[in-house]
Design a protein around this motif. Sequence first.
Motif, short mmCIF file in Angstrom:
data_model
loop_
_atom_site.label_atom_id
_atom_site.label_comp_id
_atom_site.label_asym_id
_atom_site.label_seq_id
_atom_site.Cartn_x
_atom_site.Cartn_y
_atom_site.Cartn_z
N GLY A 57 6.61 1.78 10.00
CA GLY A 57 5.22 1.86 9.57
C GLY A 57 4.67 0.53 9.06
N ALA A 60 3.69 -1.46 12.09
CA ALA A 60 2.47 -0.83 12.62
C ALA A 60 1.24 -1.41 11.92
N ALA A 64 -1.64 -3.80 13.55
CA ALA A 64 -3.06 -3.40 13.48
C ALA A 64 -3.90 -4.59 13.01
N ASP A 152 -4.01 3.49 6.66
CA ASP A 152 -2.57 3.66 6.52
C ASP A 152 -2.34 5.17 6.37
N THR A 174 -2.40 4.00 11.29
CA THR A 174 -0.95 3.81 11.45
C THR A 174 -0.22 4.95 10.76
N VAL A 191 1.09 3.49 15.97
CA VAL A 191 -0.28 2.95 15.86
C VAL A 191 -1.16 3.81 16.76
#
Length: 361
Positions: A57, A60, A64, A152, A174, A191
């Motif tokens: 994560g 990700a 982004a 997030d 994400t 994502v």
Amino acid sequence: MIPVTKPFLPPRADYEKYLDGIWERNWLTNNGPLVNELELRLKEYLGLDHLLFVSNGTIALQMAIKGLGLKGEIITTPFSYVATTTSIIWEGCQPVFVDILPDRLTINPDLIEEAITSKTSAILATHVYGIPCEVEKIQQIADKHGLKVIYDGAHAFGVKFKGRSIFEYGDISTCSFHATKLFHTIEGGGVFTKDPELLKRMAYLRNFGHDGFEKFNGIGINGKNSEFHSAMGLAVLPYLEKIVQTKASQVQFYKGLLKGLKVTYPKTENIENYNHSYFPILFSSEGNLKRSKQILEMNQIGSRRYFYPGLNGLDYTSGDCSVSDDVSKRILCLPLYHTLTQEEQRMIARLLLRVQNNPDL
Ligand SMILES: Cc1ncc(COP(=O)(O)O)c(C=O)c1O
């Protein structure tokens, strides 16, 4: 020992059934067939057209920020896991902290505009404990000021807003698929974007920028994930509905048991497909939290100050974040996982009530 969380492991046979294919193909990583199958299953499950399965994560979030080409200042909150803020810093941007709403614990949209400067490029907000941010208000502000929006959604797997997956909101969302998350692939992340061009750019980013073996498309990173991690995701996914149902009834049971306890809860009513990822309780003071946590520990019961300390302690630009400062001192997550029993919940509740009723303990 009662841990604060326990990863869900599917029956071994469910996982092993994917291993035969891995051995037959000898294809372990690099966009293999199980990665593709997991991406397909997740799209079906979440009702999305586009997503990428990535290594975790945190990457990700970094993909982004990189994918949107963000520079300068990014507005965020101090009440999130540290990865939300550190990804901004790793990508060479400056976090600017804005306070949270006292009931939902997500970014307070009414405070965003006063934090915008000529250097602001985006808003990066967390759906804390799966509670959706005020996505419509945030989008209006972003449109007015020409800002990008990243969510997030590490805690928000499966949650919906106005009938659509929460991951459809913002320019990019994400998620974390870490072992302790509701849906997991041991380590992993996702994502999500509605923009196919942006997805394509992030697909290059995920694989070092490779466009075939002899050409590069931009500067990438290694954000790939493996066949083994995909196999775990494929084996976990069929059990998810049941896990959410179990957690929902555990939360209800806790709330009944804790009726006499002077605590409050973040506002989760009326959230579509709420996923009950965590069970956070807000004590009336940090002192009460500390005494309760200590008694739980003495009885081999885990709990976690999640999120503490506030990320504005990382020493970046911050307005007044007194709500976040206060909440992060008083919030404690209690054990919540698929095999937690009612007997264990009763014991936890009994201990918490005993602390409250005996100030000298
Ligand atoms: C809100 C939030 N953001 C980001 C992350 C980072 O995810 P990962 O551990 O998969 O890198 C987490 C996970 O702990 C998280 O809770």
